[in-house]
Design a protein around this motif. Structure first.
Motif, PDB file in Angstrom:
ATOM      1  N   GLN A 198       0.833  -1.211   0.000  1.00  0.00           N
ATOM      2  CA  GLN A 198       0.000   0.000   0.000  1.00  0.00           C
ATOM      3  C   GLN A 198       0.864   1.256   0.000  1.00  0.00           C
ATOM      4  O   GLN A 198       0.535   2.236  -0.667  1.00  0.00           O
ATOM      5  CB  GLN A 198      -0.927   0.004   1.212  1.00  0.00           C
ATOM      6  CG  GLN A 198      -2.019  -1.042   1.120  1.00  0.00           C
ATOM      7  CD  GLN A 198      -2.843  -1.088   2.395  1.00  0.00           C
ATOM      8  OE1 GLN A 198      -2.326  -0.903   3.487  1.00  0.00           O
ATOM      9  NE2 GLN A 198      -4.131  -1.347   2.246  1.00  0.00           N
ATOM     10  N   ILE A 199       1.949   1.220   0.738  1.00  0.00           N
ATOM     11  CA  ILE A 199       2.844   2.385   0.792  1.00  0.00           C
ATOM     12  C   ILE A 199       3.501   2.596  -0.568  1.00  0.00           C
ATOM     13  O   ILE A 199       3.553   3.711  -1.079  1.00  0.00           O
ATOM     14  CB  ILE A 199       3.906   2.213   1.901  1.00  0.00           C
ATOM     15  CG1 ILE A 199       3.232   2.247   3.272  1.00  0.00           C
ATOM     16  CG2 ILE A 199       4.981   3.289   1.800  1.00  0.00           C
ATOM     17  CD1 ILE A 199       4.135   1.876   4.413  1.00  0.00           C
ATOM     18  N   VAL A 200       4.013   1.507  -1.160  1.00  0.00           N
ATOM     19  CA  VAL A 200       4.642   1.615  -2.475  1.00  0.00           C
ATOM     20  C   VAL A 200       3.648   2.160  -3.492  1.00  0.00           C
ATOM     21  O   VAL A 200       3.979   3.036  -4.294  1.00  0.00           O
ATOM     22  CB  VAL A 200       5.206   0.244  -2.919  1.00  0.00           C
ATOM     23  CG1 VAL A 200       5.636   0.279  -4.382  1.00  0.00           C
ATOM     24  CG2 VAL A 200       6.370  -0.161  -2.034  1.00  0.00           C
ATOM     25  N   LYS A 201       2.423   1.652  -3.448  1.00  0.00           N
ATOM     26  CA  LYS A 201       1.395   2.117  -4.387  1.00  0.00           C
ATOM     27  C   LYS A 201       1.088   3.602  -4.157  1.00  0.00           C
ATOM     28  O   LYS A 201       1.003   4.383  -5.108  1.00  0.00           O
ATOM     29  CB  LYS A 201       0.127   1.288  -4.224  1.00  0.00           C
ATOM     30  CG  LYS A 201      -0.948   1.623  -5.222  1.00  0.00           C
ATOM     31  CD  LYS A 201      -2.165   0.734  -5.042  1.00  0.00           C
ATOM     32  CE  LYS A 201      -3.261   1.130  -6.008  1.00  0.00           C
ATOM     33  NZ  LYS A 201      -4.460   0.308  -5.829  1.00  0.00           N
ATOM     34  N   ALA A 202       0.939   3.987  -2.895  1.00  0.00           N
ATOM     35  CA  ALA A 202       0.618   5.384  -2.580  1.00  0.00           C
ATOM     36  C   ALA A 202       1.744   6.328  -2.996  1.00  0.00           C
ATOM     37  O   ALA A 202       1.481   7.462  -3.404  1.00  0.00           O
ATOM     38  CB  ALA A 202       0.334   5.528  -1.086  1.00  0.00           C
ATOM     39  N   LEU A 203       2.969   5.860  -2.921  1.00  0.00           N
ATOM     40  CA  LEU A 203       4.115   6.704  -3.281  1.00  0.00           C
ATOM     41  C   LEU A 203       4.517   6.544  -4.741  1.00  0.00           C
ATOM     42  O   LEU A 203       5.502   7.122  -5.176  1.00  0.00           O
ATOM     43  CB  LEU A 203       5.306   6.374  -2.388  1.00  0.00           C
ATOM     44  CG  LEU A 203       5.121   6.688  -0.905  1.00  0.00           C
ATOM     45  CD1 LEU A 203       6.303   6.191  -0.102  1.00  0.00           C
ATOM     46  CD2 LEU A 203       4.917   8.178  -0.698  1.00  0.00           C
ATOM     47  N   ASP A 204       3.745   5.737  -5.467  1.00  0.00           N
ATOM     48  CA  ASP A 204       3.995   5.514  -6.891  1.00  0.00           C
ATOM     49  C   ASP A 204       5.427   5.016  -7.132  1.00  0.00           C
ATOM     50  O   ASP A 204       6.106   5.456  -8.056  1.00  0.00           O
ATOM     51  CB  ASP A 204       3.720   6.790  -7.682  1.00  0.00           C
ATOM     52  CG  ASP A 204       3.582   6.526  -9.176  1.00  0.00           C
ATOM     53  OD1 ASP A 204       3.207   5.392  -9.561  1.00  0.00           O
ATOM     54  OD2 ASP A 204       3.869   7.458  -9.958  1.00  0.00           O
ATOM     55  N   GLY A 205       5.891   4.119  -6.244  1.00  0.00           N
ATOM     56  CA  GLY A 205       7.213   3.520  -6.412  1.00  0.00           C
ATOM     57  C   GLY A 205       8.371   4.369  -5.953  1.00  0.00           C
ATOM     58  O   GLY A 205       9.522   3.943  -6.016  1.00  0.00           O
ATOM     59  N   ARG A 206       8.117   5.590  -5.504  1.00  0.00           N
ATOM     60  CA  ARG A 206       9.212   6.463  -5.055  1.00  0.00           C
ATOM     61  C   ARG A 206       9.707   6.023  -3.682  1.00  0.00           C
ATOM     62  O   ARG A 206       8.970   5.464  -2.891  1.00  0.00           O
ATOM     63  CB  ARG A 206       8.749   7.914  -4.982  1.00  0.00           C
ATOM     64  CG  ARG A 206       8.391   8.484  -6.341  1.00  0.00           C
ATOM     65  CD  ARG A 206       7.736   9.804  -6.190  1.00  0.00           C
ATOM     66  NE  ARG A 206       6.507   9.564  -5.400  1.00  0.00           N
ATOM     67  CZ  ARG A 206       5.582  10.446  -5.151  1.00  0.00           C
ATOM     68  NH1 ARG A 206       5.721  11.655  -5.563  1.00  0.00           N
ATOM     69  NH2 ARG A 206       4.515  10.134  -4.462  1.00  0.00           N
ATOM     70  N   LEU A 207      10.934   6.304  -3.378  1.00  0.00           N
ATOM     71  CA  LEU A 207      11.538   5.968  -2.096  1.00  0.00           C
ATOM     72  C   LEU A 207      10.971   6.862  -1.004  1.00  0.00           C
ATOM     73  O   LEU A 207      10.794   8.068  -1.202  1.00  0.00           O
ATOM     74  CB  LEU A 207      13.052   6.151  -2.176  1.00  0.00           C
ATOM     75  CG  LEU A 207      13.843   5.871  -0.904  1.00  0.00           C
ATOM     76  CD1 LEU A 207      13.709   4.398  -0.518  1.00  0.00           C
ATOM     77  CD2 LEU A 207      15.295   6.229  -1.105  1.00  0.00           C
TER      78      LEU A 207
END
Length: 74
Positions: free
Chosen positions: A3-12
């Motif tokens: 969910q975090i990766v998706k919300a950040l669109d893959g950004r670190l």
């Protein structure tokens, strides 16, 4: 994590310790037990709780355990 990766669109995403401490202290109820510098020697997951044994032998029962020990974790 997904969910975090998706919300950040893959950004670190990086959260610095002082920022995390401030957010926790400012937003958690006063009865929440925050421990810094504690070493966990054992974790036992139960149905709805967790029992944590610290290095010195103290045992804690809690609803949630969050380990935020970073890259130098033992």
């Amino acid at each position: 994590y997904r969910q975090i990766v998706k919300a950040l669109d893959g950004r670190l995403c990086r959260i610095l310790r002082p920022d995390l401490e401030t957010v926790l202290r400012d937003n958690l109820p006063q009865e929440v037990d925050l421990r810094f510098g504690a070493t966990v020697s054992e974790v036992v997951q139960r149905e709805e709780r967790v029992t944590v044994t610290l290095d010195g032998g103290a045992q804690l029962d809690a609803d949630l355990l969050v380990g935020a020990d970073g890259i130098h974790s033992t």
